[in-house]
Design a protein around this motif. Structure first.
Motif, PDB file in Angstrom:
ATOM      1  N   PHE A  12       0.887  -1.320  -0.034  1.00 26.10           N
ATOM      2  CA  PHE A  12       0.066  -0.070   0.000  1.00 26.10           C
ATOM      3  C   PHE A  12       0.791   1.109  -0.082  1.00 26.10           C
ATOM      4  CE2 PHE A  12      -1.576   3.465   2.816  1.00 26.10           C
ATOM      5  CZ  PHE A  12      -2.844   4.033   1.935  1.00 26.10           C
ATOM      6  N   ILE A  13       1.723   1.580   0.777  1.00 27.10           N
ATOM      7  CA  ILE A  13       2.779   2.352   0.945  1.00 27.10           C
ATOM      8  C   ILE A  13       3.808   2.709   0.005  1.00 27.10           C
ATOM      9  CG2 ILE A  13       4.570   1.674   2.330  1.00 27.10           C
ATOM     10  CD1 ILE A  13       2.534   4.803   3.288  1.00 27.10           C
ATOM     11  N   ALA A  14       3.860   1.697  -0.922  1.00 27.52           N
ATOM     12  CA  ALA A  14       5.125   1.790  -1.818  1.00 27.52           C
ATOM     13  C   ALA A  14       4.520   2.941  -3.018  1.00 27.52           C
ATOM     14  CB  ALA A  14       4.972   0.510  -2.485  1.00 27.52           C
ATOM     15  N   GLU A  15       3.271   3.257  -3.229  1.00 26.84           N
ATOM     16  CA  GLU A  15       3.181   4.067  -4.112  1.00 26.84           C
ATOM     17  C   GLU A  15       3.361   5.395  -3.923  1.00 26.84           C
ATOM     18  OE1 GLU A  15      -0.794   5.524  -6.607  1.00 26.84           O
ATOM     19  OE2 GLU A  15      -1.040   3.678  -5.854  1.00 26.84           O
ATOM     20  N   ARG A  16       3.644   5.665  -2.583  1.00 22.95           N
ATOM     21  CA  ARG A  16       3.735   7.233  -2.175  1.00 22.95           C
ATOM     22  C   ARG A  16       5.315   7.065  -2.334  1.00 22.95           C
ATOM     23  NH1 ARG A  16       0.740   7.937   3.765  1.00 22.95           N
ATOM     24  NH2 ARG A  16      -1.319   7.426   2.964  1.00 22.95           N
ATOM     25  N   VAL A  21      10.079   9.264  -5.789  1.00 23.53           N
ATOM     26  CA  VAL A  21      11.033   9.211  -6.441  1.00 23.53           C
ATOM     27  C   VAL A  21      10.801  10.215  -7.814  1.00 23.53           C
ATOM     28  CG1 VAL A  21      12.310   7.551  -7.821  1.00 23.53           C
ATOM     29  CG2 VAL A  21      11.716   6.699  -5.572  1.00 23.53           C
ATOM     30  N   LYS A  22       9.613   9.859  -8.467  1.00 20.92           N
ATOM     31  CA  LYS A  22       9.391  10.695  -9.597  1.00 20.92           C
ATOM     32  C   LYS A  22       9.140  12.363  -9.454  1.00 20.92           C
ATOM     33  CE  LYS A  22       6.095  10.102 -13.460  1.00 20.92           C
ATOM     34  NZ  LYS A  22       7.140   9.385 -14.431  1.00 20.92           N
ATOM     35  N   GLU A  23       8.769  12.665  -8.348  1.00 17.59           N
ATOM     36  CA  GLU A  23       8.419  14.060  -8.357  1.00 17.59           C
ATOM     37  C   GLU A  23       9.851  14.652  -7.872  1.00 17.59           C
ATOM     38  OE1 GLU A  23       5.147  14.418  -5.271  1.00 17.59           O
ATOM     39  OE2 GLU A  23       3.746  14.171  -6.751  1.00 17.59           O
ATOM     40  N   SER A  75      14.872   1.739  -1.615  1.00 18.97           N
ATOM     41  CA  SER A  75      13.502   2.117  -0.730  1.00 18.97           C
ATOM     42  C   SER A  75      12.853   0.759  -0.426  1.00 18.97           C
ATOM     43  CB  SER A  75      12.542   3.064  -1.679  1.00 18.97           C
ATOM     44  OG  SER A  75      12.996   4.243  -2.203  1.00 18.97           O
ATOM     45  N   ILE A  76      12.594   0.777   0.903  1.00 21.56           N
ATOM     46  CA  ILE A  76      11.718  -0.448   1.378  1.00 21.56           C
ATOM     47  C   ILE A  76      10.744  -0.416   1.995  1.00 21.56           C
ATOM     48  CG2 ILE A  76      12.548  -2.134   3.138  1.00 21.56           C
ATOM     49  CD1 ILE A  76      15.518  -1.246   2.925  1.00 21.56           C
ATOM     50  N   CYS A  77       9.725  -1.197   1.462  1.00 23.16           N
ATOM     51  CA  CYS A  77       8.553  -0.922   1.627  1.00 23.16           C
ATOM     52  C   CYS A  77       7.598  -2.231   1.975  1.00 23.16           C
ATOM     53  CB  CYS A  77       7.471  -0.413   0.525  1.00 23.16           C
ATOM     54  SG  CYS A  77       8.133   1.121  -0.102  1.00 23.16           S
ATOM     55  N   SER A  78       8.625  -3.415   2.563  1.00 31.51           N
ATOM     56  CA  SER A  78       8.106  -4.645   2.932  1.00 31.51           C
ATOM     57  C   SER A  78       7.820  -4.742   4.039  1.00 31.51           C
ATOM     58  CB  SER A  78       9.671  -5.577   2.681  1.00 31.51           C
ATOM     59  OG  SER A  78      10.556  -5.030   3.435  1.00 31.51           O
ATOM     60  N   PRO A  79       7.071  -6.031   4.546  1.00 34.13           N
ATOM     61  CA  PRO A  79       6.507  -5.899   5.787  1.00 34.13           C
ATOM     62  C   PRO A  79       7.598  -5.902   7.042  1.00 34.13           C
ATOM     63  CG  PRO A  79       5.722  -7.801   4.642  1.00 34.13           C
ATOM     64  CD  PRO A  79       6.738  -7.005   3.442  1.00 34.13           C
ATOM     65  N   ASN A  80       6.967  -5.763   8.095  1.00 34.60           N
ATOM     66  CA  ASN A  80       8.029  -5.016   8.994  1.00 34.60           C
ATOM     67  C   ASN A  80       9.348  -5.768   9.599  1.00 34.60           C
ATOM     68  OD1 ASN A  80       6.136  -3.021   9.227  1.00 34.60           O
ATOM     69  ND2 ASN A  80       5.276  -3.449  11.099  1.00 34.60           N
ATOM     70  N   TYR A  81       8.681  -7.234   9.409  1.00 28.66           N
ATOM     71  CA  TYR A  81       9.567  -8.257  10.254  1.00 28.66           C
ATOM     72  C   TYR A  81      10.867  -8.378   8.944  1.00 28.66           C
ATOM     73  CZ  TYR A  81       7.468 -11.555   6.956  1.00 28.66           C
ATOM     74  OH  TYR A  81       6.819 -12.351   6.039  1.00 28.66           O
ATOM     75  N   THR A 267       7.285  12.769  -0.512  1.00 24.41           N
ATOM     76  CA  THR A 267       8.353  13.442  -1.314  1.00 24.41           C
ATOM     77  C   THR A 267       9.164  14.615  -0.617  1.00 24.41           C
ATOM     78  OG1 THR A 267       6.361  13.277  -3.026  1.00 24.41           O
ATOM     79  CG2 THR A 267       8.060  15.192  -3.208  1.00 24.41           C
ATOM     80  N   GLN A 268       8.489  15.328   0.464  1.00 23.85           N
ATOM     81  CA  GLN A 268       9.371  16.162   1.231  1.00 23.85           C
ATOM     82  C   GLN A 268      10.506  15.286   1.938  1.00 23.85           C
ATOM     83  OE1 GLN A 268       7.360  19.200   3.768  1.00 23.85           O
ATOM     84  NE2 GLN A 268       5.847  18.885   2.574  1.00 23.85           N
ATOM     85  N   THR A 269      10.203  14.053   2.386  1.00 22.09           N
ATOM     86  CA  THR A 269      11.218  13.236   2.873  1.00 22.09           C
ATOM     87  C   THR A 269      12.292  13.015   2.088  1.00 22.09           C
ATOM     88  OG1 THR A 269       9.466  12.386   4.513  1.00 22.09           O
ATOM     89  CG2 THR A 269      11.589  11.158   4.152  1.00 22.09           C
ATOM     90  N   TYR A 270      11.880  12.455   0.870  1.00 19.97           N
ATOM     91  CA  TYR A 270      12.963  12.082  -0.307  1.00 19.97           C
ATOM     92  C   TYR A 270      13.749  13.425  -0.470  1.00 19.97           C
ATOM     93  CZ  TYR A 270      11.662   7.446  -1.311  1.00 19.97           C
ATOM     94  OH  TYR A 270      11.534   6.070  -1.276  1.00 19.97           O
ATOM     95  N   GLN A 271      13.286  14.590  -0.534  1.00 22.48           N
ATOM     96  CA  GLN A 271      13.910  15.915  -0.762  1.00 22.48           C
ATOM     97  C   GLN A 271      14.909  16.095   0.296  1.00 22.48           C
ATOM     98  OE1 GLN A 271      10.388  18.563  -1.181  1.00 22.48           O
ATOM     99  NE2 GLN A 271      10.571  18.396  -3.400  1.00 22.48           N
ATOM    100  N   GLN A 272      14.510  16.020   1.453  1.00 19.16           N
ATOM    101  CA  GLN A 272      15.488  16.059   2.585  1.00 19.16           C
ATOM    102  C   GLN A 272      16.574  14.911   2.369  1.00 19.16           C
ATOM    103  OE1 GLN A 272      15.447  18.027   5.615  1.00 19.16           O
ATOM    104  NE2 GLN A 272      13.662  19.224   4.361  1.00 19.16           N
ATOM    105  N   ILE A 273      16.309  13.868   2.193  1.00 18.53           N
ATOM    106  CA  ILE A 273      17.442  12.785   1.910  1.00 18.53           C
ATOM    107  C   ILE A 273      18.365  13.180   0.952  1.00 18.53           C
ATOM    108  CG2 ILE A 273      17.776  10.384   1.659  1.00 18.53           C
ATOM    109  CD1 ILE A 273      14.988   9.805   3.083  1.00 18.53           C
ATOM    110  N   LEU A 274      17.904  13.489  -0.163  1.00 23.58           N
ATOM    111  CA  LEU A 274      18.688  13.681  -1.488  1.00 23.58           C
ATOM    112  C   LEU A 274      19.571  14.972  -1.358  1.00 23.58           C
ATOM    113  CD1 LEU A 274      16.087  12.777  -3.984  1.00 23.58           C
ATOM    114  CD2 LEU A 274      18.118  11.424  -3.733  1.00 23.58           C
TER     115      LEU A 274
END
Length: 312
Positions: A12-16, A21-23, A75-81, A267-274
């Motif tokens: 579910f969260i992977a789309e964000r 990445v695109k934005e 980017s890691i969007c897999s189950p928590n464990y 997207t803001q988080t990615y901007q911060q990281i980049l």
């Protein structure tokens, strides 16, 4: 343009993350998931390689890292464990990791990732998007500029209704999700510590598969918290408006409204990281340790300073 890969691309969260990445003007060159209906890729990166087998994804990754256009972020969007394993894979393949919450489930996994960061020179970043929410930032500034010795009274209530499917999925397995406090509460616990300081005492009043409640004494706050997956806990006025999620934080009896403003926080988080910033392992550590403690603490029942919904 940076090259990205994404693990857990069907979640579910992977789309964000794909959108982020695109934005930010970058591209996903490879994705992996055990689920094979991946039409969403066509809306973002139709040319990306896709793998159902994680070992084949890792083989592709190791080959790409030998070229002059390596994958720089995973980017890691897999189950928590699976987060700890996938973070290690990213770091060991000479890539930075960007991981959804919770970063990991167990304290010993923090130590293993620390060692991997030191040996590889790469870092992991956690998605702690509430720290970028304008209302939360404003609250932090208000507290920061307020009386230094004041202890604020806070009630946190978060109810997000889930159906029967939830308890049959990995999310319903405490060994895989970390349970309700970890799976749906960790962002709030991080936010509260970010604003009001470190935990000095934690009491658990209630802990069940679908709800939990407790009390936190922070450096500058007394927090009564309640988390629930039970639709019956949604307040009547919210139910009448067709709401299946209810989020409330009150500080000194004043409601903090932050239901909106979430659309571009990834997207803001990615901007911060980049740009060389972002929230790393040390930022994530306190809420990982707290949620681990909560799920391993025996509930005391309705004793002391408890959230009103414990009685309900």
């Amino acid at each position: 343009m940076k090259n990205f890969a994404i693990i857990g691309a069907a979640g579910f969260i992977a789309e964000r993350h794909l959108r982020a990445v695109k934005e930010t003007g970058n591209r996903v060159v490879a994705a992996t998931d055990t689920f094979d209906v991946m039409g969403r890729m066509d809306s973002f990166f139709p040319e990306a390689e896709f793998f159902l087998d994680f070992s084949k994804f890792e083989k592709f990754l190791s080959e790409e890292q030998k070229t002059d256009h390596p994958i720089e972020y995973i980017s890691i969007c897999s189950p928590n464990y699976l987060h700890a394993q996938h973070i290690q894979s990213a770091l060991n393949n000479n890539a930075f990791a960007i991981c959804e919450k919770p970063l990991v489930l167990y304290p010993e996994e923090i130590e293993a990732i620390e060692k991997a960061q030191l040996s590889t020179g790469k870092k992991v970043f956690n998605i702690l998007q509430l720290r970028l929410h304008p209302t939360i930032i404003a609250l932090r500034e208000k507290i920061k500029n307020g009386p230094k010795d004041k202890s604020y009274d806070i009630d946190l209530t978060y109810i997000t209704s889930r159906g029967k499917w939830y308890y049959k999925s990995w999310k319903g397995d405490i060994e895989k999700s970390g349970g309700i406090a970890t799976n749906i509460g960790i962002h709030f616990f991080d936010m509260l510590q970010w604003i009001f300081g470190e935990v000095q005492n934690s009491i658990v009043h209630l802990y069940e598969a679908d709800k939990a409640a407790g009390f936190l004494q922070l450096k500058n706050a007394r927090v009564r918290w309640y988390l629930s997956l039970d639709n019956n806990d949604i307040p009547l006025e919210a139910k009448e408006r067709g709401m299946r999620t209810y989020r409330s934080i009150s500080v000194e009896g004043n409601e903090i409204e932050f239901s909106g403003g979430f659309t571009d926080l990834h997207t803001q988080t990615y901007q911060q990281i980049l740009s060389g910033n972002g929230f790393g392992l040390e930022d994530a550590r306190p809420c990982i340790l707290l949620t681990h403690e909560i799920r391993n603490t025996k509930p005391v029942g309705a004793i002391g300073d408890f959230h009103p919904m414990v009685i309900k």
